[in-house]
Design an enzyme around this catalytic site. Sequence first.
Site, mmCIF file in Angstrom:
data_model
loop_
_atom_site.group_PDB
_atom_site.id
_atom_site.type_symbol
_atom_site.label_atom_id
_atom_site.label_comp_id
_atom_site.label_asym_id
_atom_site.label_seq_id
_atom_site.Cartn_x
_atom_site.Cartn_y
_atom_site.Cartn_z
ATOM 1 C CE LYS B 97 12.260 -20.135 -98.998
ATOM 2 N NZ LYS B 97 13.707 -20.291 -99.217
ATOM 3 C CE LYS B 146 -21.698 -25.339 -64.607
ATOM 4 N NZ LYS B 146 -22.669 -25.281 -63.504
ATOM 5 C CE LYS B 172 -13.239 -31.739 -75.649
ATOM 6 N NZ LYS B 172 -13.468 -30.514 -74.889
ATOM 7 C CG ASP B 174 -12.856 -27.340 -70.116
ATOM 8 O OD1 ASP B 174 -13.768 -27.601 -70.923
ATOM 9 O OD2 ASP B 174 -12.835 -26.322 -69.416
ATOM 10 C CD GLU B 175 -10.395 -26.168 -74.732
ATOM 11 O OE1 GLU B 175 -11.296 -26.965 -74.414
ATOM 12 O OE2 GLU B 175 -10.574 -24.931 -74.797
ATOM 13 N N GLY B 336 -21.737 -24.421 -78.224
ATOM 14 C CA GLY B 336 -23.070 -23.822 -78.146
ATOM 15 C C GLY B 336 -24.186 -24.720 -78.650
#
Lengths: 411, 411
Positions: B97, B146, B172, B174-175, B336
């Site tokens: 809250k 990529k 990994k 890509d999300e 980057g």
Amino acid sequence: MTQTAEFVHVTYLAHSKPGTDWQKKANGIAIGLTVGTWTELPAARKEAMQKHLGHVVSAEVVGTDANGLEQALLTIAYPTVNFTPDIPALLTSVFGKLSMDGMIRLVNIELPTEFSSRFPGPKFGIDGLRKQLNAYDRPLLMSIFKSVIGYDTETLAEQFYQQALGGVDLVKDDEIFFDETYAPFEKRIAACRIAAERAQAETGKFTLYAANLTGPVTEIFEKARRAVDAGASALLLNVLTYGYDVLQRLAEDSRINVPIMAHPALAGALYPSAQYGISAHVVLGQLMRIAGADIVLYPSAYGSVALERNETLKIAQALTEARGDVKRAFPVPSAGIHPGLVPYLYQDLGNDQIINAGGGVHGHPGGAAAGGRAFGAAIAGVLSGKTLSETAETSQELETALALWGNPSEK
Amino acid sequence: MTQTAEFVHVTYLAHSKPGTDWQKKANGIAIGLTVGTWTELPAARKEAMQKHLGHVVSAEVVGTDANGLEQALLTIAYPTVNFTPDIPALLTSVFGKLSMDGMIRLVNIELPTEFSSRFPGPKFGIDGLRKQLNAYDRPLLMSIFKSVIGYDTETLAEQFYQQALGGVDLVKDDEIFFDETYAPFEKRIAACRIAAERAQAETGKFTLYAANLTGPVTEIFEKARRAVDAGASALLLNVLTYGYDVLQRLAEDSRINVPIMAHPALAGALYPSAQYGISAHVVLGQLMRIAGADIVLYPSAYGSVALERNETLKIAQALTEARGDVKRAFPVPSAGIHPGLVPYLYQDLGNDQIINAGGGVHGHPGGAAAGGRAFGAAIAGVLSGKTLSETAETSQELETALALWGNPSEK
């Protein structure tokens, strides 16, 4: 799945230095958040990837802020084939990485009907809840437990009974009710059910109890089913801290055949900034509704936790406007509401809302039952076109409430 | 549960008009978010409620903002008996809250060891992951697919193989990988496992694959177990869109015996504002670690998605500082990153980090394998005290990378 490409249109408000190439920026988003790269792809590959590619709908400068930064609205179309129909997929895709990329705010999402109809939406919605409560042609009335932490089942059931005696349609738990040592979930649901029936014997009216559903996400669905078996009439969920997907899967579960009330806890970490975050009507309106909330609380424009009036109207609109076969959800403008504010709430939203009070019920000098009756009188009066002062002539409880909290609409 | 009262200390940055009674405001929070009311309680009730009552640790004015608003830091102590040991309980209680109540930002949480040790924390942590990879005394190296949307299993497995050939420790997803039509989860895990073994036969080094774990929360735990059966070596989770509790229950599940990598998607909707939201080191540091992330990605101070350097250091500190028996998690400053930035990253965090690149690996003119080797050379060079220019004398791949992306630390 149809071959026709369908797109989710997402609009962002971005701030950057004057002279920014917004079309280029928008194009970078449209490609970067879908296929990743485009110009380097071989022609044959482009053909296969075309249906996954986002595109820019518009990119326009809308102003300059106090610091001289240019403000632009960017609308990007994302193909729905890239998502599964759930909020984690949607939010991760359209604002996951992007949320961290400079001054950018998600201000609107337009879901094509075909896509939003793959979400459950409210199981009951406004019409279903009215039917359950046999309450048509008026706003509903809700009150909140005064305090829950540290109280045992019997005390809470008595608190419930007093509130139900006041004629409220629903009573909700505090959203911070996590420690169930003194008042175990199912036991308290059963006890409040009995209290509701006791009150009904006196008032003729049944009061729903929205019990705060908590616990590990691995157990929460089974716990919700047990709640229903124990006599639950509604469930409260802290949607933003548990995740929208918990709401969606509760809504999809046919065994959990009670309305789900969404609490906005943590929403203020997302919506208030002018530069960052996500607009309140997206967080508390659009996404709550498609994920399956029957009832959604949000800060009213009039009480103690204030949200700008136009924003509250946009939340209510998102919850109630026509959206294919997705049912409408009840808006609940909340926090600091007392009977003197009923005319404003009614003017804004009419019948399709829940008027909700905590202190405005419990703080009544005559107790919670009198507090509920003061609200009931105020609502009935407004519905019949009377002023609150006129209504208070035949309601001592309302007169007391107006004397205590004021009657600003007749000032 | 011990009878000794333990407290979570939460610090907020609040903005309000000059002359605000901050002590009163803080006291209102301490009472309002715990027992609800205090002065009105009967003495006997106060005794029972004392252990649930929050209190003010400090409330001090720290400055005035550009608009003339007073800034104060308020620290409130909340009794841990009010919470269950999970993030939804914690966040709903201390900022649910409250997040909607004016200009207020959650800037720090101090968890008592007794309380944080009730959370799972990382299953592997830095030491466990080093052991798995047989990689001590150096930063780890990770690369990112990529592009994933629209590609089939075979193509992705080949992409994985190329990256693994470059000597990276982890790859990994890509999300935003949600649509698994072309590359089903278990199938792609199995295929990347084979690709990892193929590459290992050439390089002598095994590469972990963090597959993006998605799907309904009702199925995600079973899906994770199936992933492990299919040969998964790590899992990637969008923690903020699925909810911290999903991470916690994955971490608690002993059958899911692979490291969990937390993606920061949506974190930018929470942390960047100066007035609202939650500090990055809380969102991506403290909470990720106690909930059980072994590896946590966040925006680096050097790349394309920048976060202020001091904030990135605080995230890394929260992930790695001593905290009772809770294991340390790997910080992954991201976005980057190219080989020319390795000296900065190493100067900031030393060995206990994962150097992570997408475009900085794939954009290498010699391909992804060469891109990985350029990073490997840069890391080895920095570890041996050489400059990147010196290292590039014996690494054609690094020389190419520096020529393309620059070598800012030797400018």
